[in-house]
Design an enzyme around this catalytic site. Structure first.
Site, PDB file in Angstrom:
ATOM      1  N   HIS A  62      -0.404   3.400  17.413  1.00  0.00           N
ATOM      2  CA  HIS A  62      -1.021   4.395  16.536  1.00  0.00           C
ATOM      3  C   HIS A  62      -1.000   4.012  15.049  1.00  0.00           C
ATOM      4  O   HIS A  62      -0.676   4.855  14.206  1.00  0.00           O
ATOM      5  CB  HIS A  62      -0.299   5.737  16.690  1.00  0.00           C
ATOM      6  CG  HIS A  62      -0.488   6.390  18.021  1.00  0.00           C
ATOM      7  ND1 HIS A  62       0.259   7.476  18.444  1.00  0.00           N
ATOM      8  CD2 HIS A  62      -1.361   6.138  19.030  1.00  0.00           C
ATOM      9  CE1 HIS A  62      -0.130   7.844  19.650  1.00  0.00           C
ATOM     10  NE2 HIS A  62      -1.105   7.048  20.036  1.00  0.00           N
ATOM     11  N   PRO A  63      -1.339   2.789  14.650  1.00  0.00           N
ATOM     12  CA  PRO A  63      -1.274   2.467  13.221  1.00  0.00           C
ATOM     13  C   PRO A  63      -2.290   3.263  12.403  1.00  0.00           C
ATOM     14  O   PRO A  63      -3.427   3.446  12.835  1.00  0.00           O
ATOM     15  CB  PRO A  63      -1.605   0.969  13.170  1.00  0.00           C
ATOM     16  CG  PRO A  63      -2.369   0.699  14.414  1.00  0.00           C
ATOM     17  CD  PRO A  63      -1.819   1.643  15.447  1.00  0.00           C
TER      18      PRO A  63
END
Ligand code: FAD
Length: 509
Positions: free
Chosen positions: A446-447
């Site tokens: 989930h960057p």
């Protein structure tokens, strides 16, 4: 998604440039097969810098490399997050990004196909199918019962304003098959005469006329594409800051060090990288009721003929959002339940029956950054997520693991478990557990945050998502999030792109 929304206006001509191939691989449609797309032509297959706090490990970061981006290989979990997430965006970028104003963009995207009570939070006529899982595992119900036994609140709606509690996961599926952003938005728009789609075409940089971005330079496609109106970067939290830096927009000192001519000084490009770190608590299951070995011919037949059976599983079948301290405004830990041992990203298919509670640190204090790895567009950027660089993060994750262990000890789950599965060591003291966590925690993929939007002059993008210091350039993807959400990042990315479509239309008027 954005290309489809913008090309609804026949007076606008849109060119969509995608580096990966078309999304035709059958595994994209089979929910449980998503790990089979890892390290293939459909994956950017990034590797992070060595993480000191994770025993010097460099982590594998998959990212979608096809139409639909990561929504074509993700775990399909549609989890909006908590009201507090968007109120924090509102503080960073103005009230129109706060929860009450922003929530309508989720509904605009959604086509909920489950039961719709009168006060359902979901939209029902948007392009993205959101469905309850068709055939959740019996073990998933055992997890829900365990949450109940531990006093966690059962949620009727996971996607309401406060998701403190447990529920099964709503997924991006239509009749048991993956329903990506490309399925929902792009395919119905693909035949429009005003939309050109270039696949296997990589954007290598931006073309400037003074401060104005006049177009993009591509490899493998039409060469230079000139924009009459504007260029929109939607290359994701790694790709977008990378392209900005390659084109001379970034921290002037770092750009000069790398040998790139500075076009726009914007020190925050690539900074404030946030991600969800997850630690997998994996245990053996004494009965053959898990997803291990589920890819049999009969199950494939069931899936192909009726869209049913274990291959419709997204693995992360249920979740619980909990607090490590009662005084917190919102949950800071997510427990993701999978009726299978999920180890090594599923790259090595499990041979034993088991189950996983993934413990996810939702609001990391430590942040990382993306930097140029070289000046060639094909040289991957340097990704340093800065995992566990704040002591507080390790402490919270550890408390989260203890919550998972408490769930496993309930009668509801205990009857399905038979001891720890490596690398999880079982219940050990804090020091040994911290060492185990450092040894095998991984990304939850989930960057965000590397082109953060804000009302402050130091932000990379302004609240209308325009890149500060440049003209004719916007960023619309997960990189603009001012703060990572307490959920999963696909839903907020889609919602912010819905809002961006509106902003772009308004600005054109
Ligand atoms: C394995 C995995 C599982 C996940 N599971 C979930 C989940 O269950 N639920 C959830 O909410 N989120 C999940 N996510 C995260 C979610 O999918 C992403 O947050 C979301 O897709 C981000 O969207 P984006 O548009 O910012 O970037 P992306 O979806 O990554 O899209 C970027 C696109 O730009 C293209 N691109 C990049 N650089 C260039 C270039 N130079 N030239 C041309 N094209 C380029 C890429 O190929 C890609 O198509 C998961 C992600 C992964 C990788």
């Amino acid at each position: 998604m954005l290309a489809a929304r913008l090309s609804e206006d026949p007076g606008v001509r849109v060119a969509l440039v995608e580096s990966g191939p078309r999304d035709r691989k059958p595994e994209i449609r089979i929910p449980a097969a998503f790990p089979k797309l890892f390290k293939t032509a459909y994956d950017w297959d990034f590797t992070t810098a060595k993480q000191e706090a994770l025993g010097g490990r460099a982590l594998y970061w998959p990212r979608g490399h096809t139409l639909g981006g990561s929504s074509s290989l993700n775990a399909m979990m549609w989890v909006r997050g908590h009201r507090a997430d968007y109120d924090a965006w509102g503080e960073a970028a103005g009230p129109e990004w706060a929860y009450d104003a922003f929530v309508r963009y989720f509904r605009r995207a959604e086509r909920w196909t489950g039961p719709t009570p009168r006060d359902s939070v979901y939209g029902t006529d948007g392009p993205l199918w959101i469905s309850p899982l068709r055939d959740p595992s019996p073990l998933t119900f055992a997890f829900l019962a365990a949450c109940h036994d531990r006093g966690i609140t059962g949620l009727r709606e996971l996607n309401g304003p406060d998701h403190s509690g447990y529920a099964t996961t709503p997924v991006n599926q239509r009749k048991g098959r993956r329903w990506s952003a490309a399925d929902g938005y792009l395919k119905p728009a693909a035949r429009r005469p005003n939309l050109d789609i270039f696949t296997q075409t990589r954007v290598c940089g931006l073309e400037f006329e003074g401060k104005r971005v006049a177009g993009v330079v591509t490899a493998g496609g039409p060469g230079t594409l000139t924009a009459r109106r504007e260029v929109i970067l939607s290359a994701g939290a790694i790709g977008s800051p990378h392209l900005l830096m390659l084109s001379g927009i970034g921290d002037p000192e770092r750009l000069r060090e790398a040998g790139v001519e500075v076009k726009v000084a914007s020190p925050d490009v690539g900074r404030h990288l946030q991600d969800h770190l997850a630690y997998a608590v994996t245990v053996r299951c004494p009965r053959p009721v898990t997803l291990t070995g589920a890819d049999t011919l009969p199950n494939l037949g069931r899936f192909l003929l009726r869209g049913r059976g274990p291959l419709t599983s997204n693995l992360g079948e249920a979740v619980a959002f909990v607090r490590t301290r009662p005084d917190l405004v919102a949950p800071d830990i997510e427990l993701v339940f999978a009726p299978a041992p999920f180890v090594d990203h599923g790259l090595t298919p499990p041979t034993e029956h088991g189950l996983t509670i993934g413990v996810v640190l939702l609001q990391p204090v430590g942040e990382g950054r993306i930097d140029l790895g070289g000046t060639a567009a094909t040289t991957p950027p340097r990704i340093d997520p800065g995992y566990l660089t704040a002591e507080e993060d390790l402490r919270r994750l550890l408390v989260g693991v203890r919550r998972a262990e408490q769930l496993l000890a309930t009668p509801a789950l205990a009857e399905h478990t038979a001891g720890p599965l490596a690398p999880y060591p079982g219940v050990v003291d804090d020091e040994a557990l911290a060492a185990a966590m450092r040894g095998s925690a991984e990304t939850l993929y989930h960057p965000v945050g590397t082109c953060r939007m804000g009302s402050d002059e130091g932000s990379v993008t302004d609240p209308r998502l325009r890149v500060r210091g440049a003209e004719g350039l916007r960023v619309v993807d997960a990189s603009v999030m001012p703060r990572i959400t307490r959920g999963h990042t696909h839903a907020p990315t889609v919602a912010l792109a819905e809002k961006a479509a509106e902003l772009i239309r308004e600005d054109a008027r």
